[in-house]
Scaffold this motif. Structure first.
Motif, PDB file in Angstrom:
ATOM      1  N   PHE A 120      -8.327  22.577  -0.497  1.00  0.00           N
ATOM      2  CA  PHE A 120      -8.538  20.935  -0.535  1.00  0.00           C
ATOM      3  C   PHE A 120      -9.885  20.015  -1.757  1.00  0.00           C
ATOM      4  CE2 PHE A 120      -6.282  20.757   3.460  1.00  0.00           C
ATOM      5  CZ  PHE A 120      -6.691  21.406   3.995  1.00  0.00           C
ATOM      6  N   LEU A 132      -9.592  11.976   3.000  1.00  0.00           N
ATOM      7  CA  LEU A 132      -9.435  11.717   3.978  1.00  0.00           C
ATOM      8  C   LEU A 132     -10.887  11.568   5.186  1.00  0.00           C
ATOM      9  CD1 LEU A 132      -5.460  13.261   4.870  1.00  0.00           C
ATOM     10  CD2 LEU A 132      -5.947  11.037   4.451  1.00  0.00           C
ATOM     11  N   GLN A 143       8.228   6.512  -3.899  1.00  0.00           N
ATOM     12  CA  GLN A 143       8.428   8.028  -3.873  1.00  0.00           C
ATOM     13  C   GLN A 143       7.852   7.881  -2.158  1.00  0.00           C
ATOM     14  OE1 GLN A 143       5.508  10.287  -5.538  1.00  0.00           O
ATOM     15  NE2 GLN A 143       6.860  12.101  -5.800  1.00  0.00           N
ATOM     16  N   ARG A 201       0.670  -0.702  -0.118  1.00  0.00           N
ATOM     17  CA  ARG A 201      -0.095   0.091  -0.096  1.00  0.00           C
ATOM     18  C   ARG A 201       1.036   1.104   0.105  1.00  0.00           C
ATOM     19  NH1 ARG A 201      -3.650  -3.299   3.308  1.00  0.00           N
ATOM     20  NH2 ARG A 201      -5.557  -3.924   2.399  1.00  0.00           N
ATOM     21  N   GLU A 245      -5.712  11.931  -5.104  1.00  0.00           N
ATOM     22  CA  GLU A 245      -7.394  11.928  -4.248  1.00  0.00           C
ATOM     23  C   GLU A 245      -6.376  13.429  -3.589  1.00  0.00           C
ATOM     24  OE1 GLU A 245      -6.465   7.782  -3.663  1.00  0.00           O
ATOM     25  OE2 GLU A 245      -7.042   8.501  -2.170  1.00  0.00           O
ATOM     26  N   SER A 246      -8.117  13.751  -3.078  1.00  0.00           N
ATOM     27  CA  SER A 246      -7.887  14.707  -2.412  1.00  0.00           C
ATOM     28  C   SER A 246      -7.682  14.362  -0.616  1.00  0.00           C
ATOM     29  CB  SER A 246      -9.210  16.208  -2.773  1.00  0.00           C
ATOM     30  OG  SER A 246      -9.283  17.018  -1.359  1.00  0.00           O
ATOM     31  N   MET A 247      -6.393  15.598  -0.515  1.00  0.00           N
ATOM     32  CA  MET A 247      -7.326  15.633   1.664  1.00  0.00           C
ATOM     33  C   MET A 247      -8.170  15.821   1.924  1.00  0.00           C
ATOM     34  SD  MET A 247      -3.835  17.710   3.729  1.00  0.00           S
ATOM     35  CE  MET A 247      -4.543  17.314   5.300  1.00  0.00           C
ATOM     36  N   ASP A 273       3.370   3.209  -2.594  1.00  0.00           N
ATOM     37  CA  ASP A 273       4.689   3.215  -3.101  1.00  0.00           C
ATOM     38  C   ASP A 273       5.696   3.962  -2.913  1.00  0.00           C
ATOM     39  OD1 ASP A 273       4.282   6.034  -5.543  1.00  0.00           O
ATOM     40  OD2 ASP A 273       4.618   6.319  -4.018  1.00  0.00           O
ATOM     41  N   HIS A 300      -0.216  14.950   2.862  1.00  0.00           N
ATOM     42  CA  HIS A 300      -1.517  14.355   2.186  1.00  0.00           C
ATOM     43  C   HIS A 300      -1.039  12.558   2.257  1.00  0.00           C
ATOM     44  CE1 HIS A 300      -5.112  12.032  -0.335  1.00  0.00           C
ATOM     45  NE2 HIS A 300      -5.292  11.769   0.968  1.00  0.00           N
ATOM     46  N   HIS A 301       0.285  12.188   1.805  1.00  0.00           N
ATOM     47  CA  HIS A 301       0.439  10.784   1.476  1.00  0.00           C
ATOM     48  C   HIS A 301       1.142  10.488   2.649  1.00  0.00           C
ATOM     49  CE1 HIS A 301      -1.225  10.672  -2.339  1.00  0.00           C
ATOM     50  NE2 HIS A 301       0.084  11.720  -3.158  1.00  0.00           N
ATOM     51  N   LYS A 346      -1.169   9.523   5.154  1.00  0.00           N
ATOM     52  CA  LYS A 346      -1.867   7.945   5.380  1.00  0.00           C
ATOM     53  C   LYS A 346      -0.782   7.491   5.711  1.00  0.00           C
ATOM     54  CE  LYS A 346      -4.541   7.668   1.589  1.00  0.00           C
ATOM     55  NZ  LYS A 346      -5.049   7.953   0.394  1.00  0.00           N
ATOM     56  N   LEU A 391      -7.031   2.313   3.327  1.00  0.00           N
ATOM     57  CA  LEU A 391      -6.697   3.253   2.799  1.00  0.00           C
ATOM     58  C   LEU A 391      -5.698   2.619   1.976  1.00  0.00           C
ATOM     59  CD1 LEU A 391      -6.115   6.129   5.271  1.00  0.00           C
ATOM     60  CD2 LEU A 391      -7.851   5.810   3.174  1.00  0.00           C
ATOM     61  N   ARG A 392      -5.309   3.078   0.110  1.00  0.00           N
ATOM     62  CA  ARG A 392      -4.639   2.518  -0.566  1.00  0.00           C
ATOM     63  C   ARG A 392      -3.453   4.030  -0.570  1.00  0.00           C
ATOM     64  NH1 ARG A 392      -3.981   0.163  -5.507  1.00  0.00           N
ATOM     65  NH2 ARG A 392      -2.075  -0.155  -5.067  1.00  0.00           N
ATOM     66  N   VAL A 393      -2.136   3.966  -0.660  1.00  0.00           N
ATOM     67  CA  VAL A 393      -1.259   4.966  -0.355  1.00  0.00           C
ATOM     68  C   VAL A 393      -1.013   5.095  -2.074  1.00  0.00           C
ATOM     69  CG1 VAL A 393       0.313   6.220   0.343  1.00  0.00           C
ATOM     70  CG2 VAL A 393      -0.568   5.058   1.903  1.00  0.00           C
ATOM     71  N   VAL A 394      -1.187   5.720  -2.408  1.00  0.00           N
ATOM     72  CA  VAL A 394      -0.417   5.821  -4.079  1.00  0.00           C
ATOM     73  C   VAL A 394      -0.309   7.499  -4.205  1.00  0.00           C
ATOM     74  CG1 VAL A 394      -1.057   3.232  -5.044  1.00  0.00           C
ATOM     75  CG2 VAL A 394      -2.695   5.717  -4.843  1.00  0.00           C
ATOM     76  N   GLY A 395       0.685   7.629  -5.419  1.00  0.00           N
ATOM     77  CA  GLY A 395       1.148   9.072  -6.001  1.00  0.00           C
ATOM     78  C   GLY A 395      -0.472   9.869  -6.391  1.00  0.00           C
ATOM     79  N   GLY A 396      -1.128   9.200  -6.011  1.00  0.00           N
ATOM     80  CA  GLY A 396      -2.624   9.835  -6.726  1.00  0.00           C
ATOM     81  C   GLY A 396      -2.985  11.174  -6.839  1.00  0.00           C
TER      82      GLY A 396
END
Lengths: 193, 261
Positions: A166, B18, A49, A45, B13-15, A47, A128-129, A132, B6-11
């Motif tokens: 946001f 959350l 980076q 889950r 998605e807006s905060m 990546d 944000h990332h 998470k 939750l999937r954590v990708v560099g996509g």
């Protein structure tokens, strides 16, 4: 210096780091404990980076007391002053609770906090990332700092700017808007509609 | 407590996506560490319904109460309403204080002006006194020279006139001349003093007028003016809970206090 842990990101990249670094994450720690044969931990889950950013944070925090630890509870091994001077220091000193007023510890923690604050002075997307990832990997300090970073990004904005930040819709009806303006008229510098 | 879905990708998605728990965490830690102020919570509340709900959380406002209004009620069924009340109260106090300052400054200007007027009157009075003394001195001088002339000159016409002058003068001349000369000295000294005091008072008036003007010019300063700086944040992360904001008391100009008494 010690054992290393291999981590595999969601997009297949491998990161090899020291135990102390990886174990900042409680999840990785528990996974490594139970998985004794395989020292390769997959993190589908996260990546690469983001993971590299996370590991950068963990590396910095690996041999420091947590920001949350009260000074008195900091074990002497983590104090910069006592580094490598175990031979010279009396045995009672190194085993007793660390002094609450140790200047070296104080400075070290403050420096770390400064570094952390700079680390999270990034755009909201990254925060944000990080949020998470910190949540998923259960890294207490990173969670704390990412939250701080988010709060900092929010601070000082008016409602319109917050919506932009946001990507939010203004889902109030015009009547509700009027109500709200009245409700918050007590502010020193009321926000404009 | 990790949230596993939750999937954590560099996509992209807006905060805002959350979950509530993380948002609540952000607001909680933000207010705890004084990164977020009452204004920020209000701004959030005005942004969208969801944020309005999240920022209305009583615990957040309890924290703000503890930080911004440390002495006072700690417990309340509705911390947000209590915060608003305290805030309005503080503001009313500040407004009243500002008005008091203004009135004080105005009264000092008025007092200064009055003093200047009184000094002017005193100067005029003293000037009159001086004139009278000088005039009288001159007359006495004339009488003296007249009595000398009387003993020297013989012609009847002149004699008659001098005699008239001497007779008109009833007071023992010498002692009166002495007294008058002293009077003139004193008057001159007084005038000099009054002038000096006048100049000083004029300067004071200038200062007081300036003070009044600056009060009128500067709008009411907000009690919570400063945004939390990084150093404040460090402090919050320490053990001690710092009360960031000092009380709303203003400092009287110490010199002003001394001057008025």
């Amino acid at each position: 210096m010690g054992k290393t842990i291999k981590l595999i990101s969601g997009d297949g990249e491998m990161f090899e780091v020291e135990e102390a670094v990886a174990f900042q994450s409680n999840i990785i720690k528990s996974l490594a404990d139970e998985d004794n044969a395989d020292d390769c931990i997959p993190l589908p889950r996260v990546d690469s980076q983001i993971l590299s950013k996370v590991l950068e944070f963990c590396r910095k925090h690996a041999n420091s007391p947590s920001v949350h630890t009260k000074f008195a509870a900091i074990p002497s091994e983590l104090c910069p002053k006592h580094d490598g001077s175990a031979a010279g220091a009396s045995s009672s000193e190194s085993s007793s609770a660390h002094s609450e007023t140790c200047r070296a510890c104080y400075d070290a923690v403050m420096k770390l906090v400064q570094w952390d604050l700079e680390f999270v002075k990034v755009d909201l997307d990254l925060i944000h990332h990080l949020l998470k990832a910190a949540n998923y990997l259960d890294i207490e300090d990173l969670m704390f700092m990412a939250v701080e970073g988010a709060a900092n990004a929010i601070r000082g904005n008016n409602p319109e700017e917050i919506r932009k930040l946001f990507d939010l819709e203004n889902d109030f009806t015009p009547e509700e808007e009027k109500e709200i303006l009245k409700e918050y008229s007590w502010l020193d510098d009321p926000f404009e509609p | 407590m990790p949230i596993s879905h939750l999937r954590v990708v560099g996509g992209g998605e807006s905060m805002a996506m959350l979950p509530d728990e993380i948002w609540a965490h952000i607001l909680e830690i933000g207010t705890d560490s004084a990164s977020l102020t009452y204004r920020d919570l209000c701004a959030l509340a005005m942004a969208s319904r969801r944020l309005s709900r999240l920022s209305a959380e009583p615990a957040l406002w309890s924290t703000l109460l503890a930080i911004d209004f440390p002495d006072g009620e700690k417990v309340s069924p509705s911390p947000k309403a209590l915060y608003q009340t305290r805030f309005k109260l503080e503001k009313a106090k500040r407004v009243a204080l500002q008005r008091a300052k203004m009135l004080f400054a105005q009264s000092k200007v008025a007092v200064s002006r009055k003093r200047l007027q009184e000094l002017k009157l005193s100067l005029v009075r003293e000037g009159d006194r001086l004139k009278a003394a000088v005039e009288e001195l001159r007359n006495l001088e004339r009488a003296r020279t007249a009595s000398v002339a009387l003993n020297v000159w013989q012609p009847d016409v002149v004699r008659g006139r001098q005699k008239q002058i001497v007779e008109q003068c009833t007071v023992p001349i010498e002692s009166r001349v002495c007294a008058l000369k002293m009077e003139v000295q004193v008057c001159k000294q007084q005038i000099a003093n009054f002038n000096k005091t006048y100049e000083e008072e004029k300067k004071k008036l200038g200062k007081h007028k300036q003070a009044l003007a600056s009060l009128e010019y500067h709008p009411l300063q907000s009690h919570f003016n400063s945004t939390p700086s990084d150093s404040n944040k460090r402090k919050r992360l320490e053990l001690s809970s710092d009360s960031k904001l000092s009380s709303a008391a203003f400092e009287w100009d110490e010199q002003e206090k001394a001057e008025s008494f």
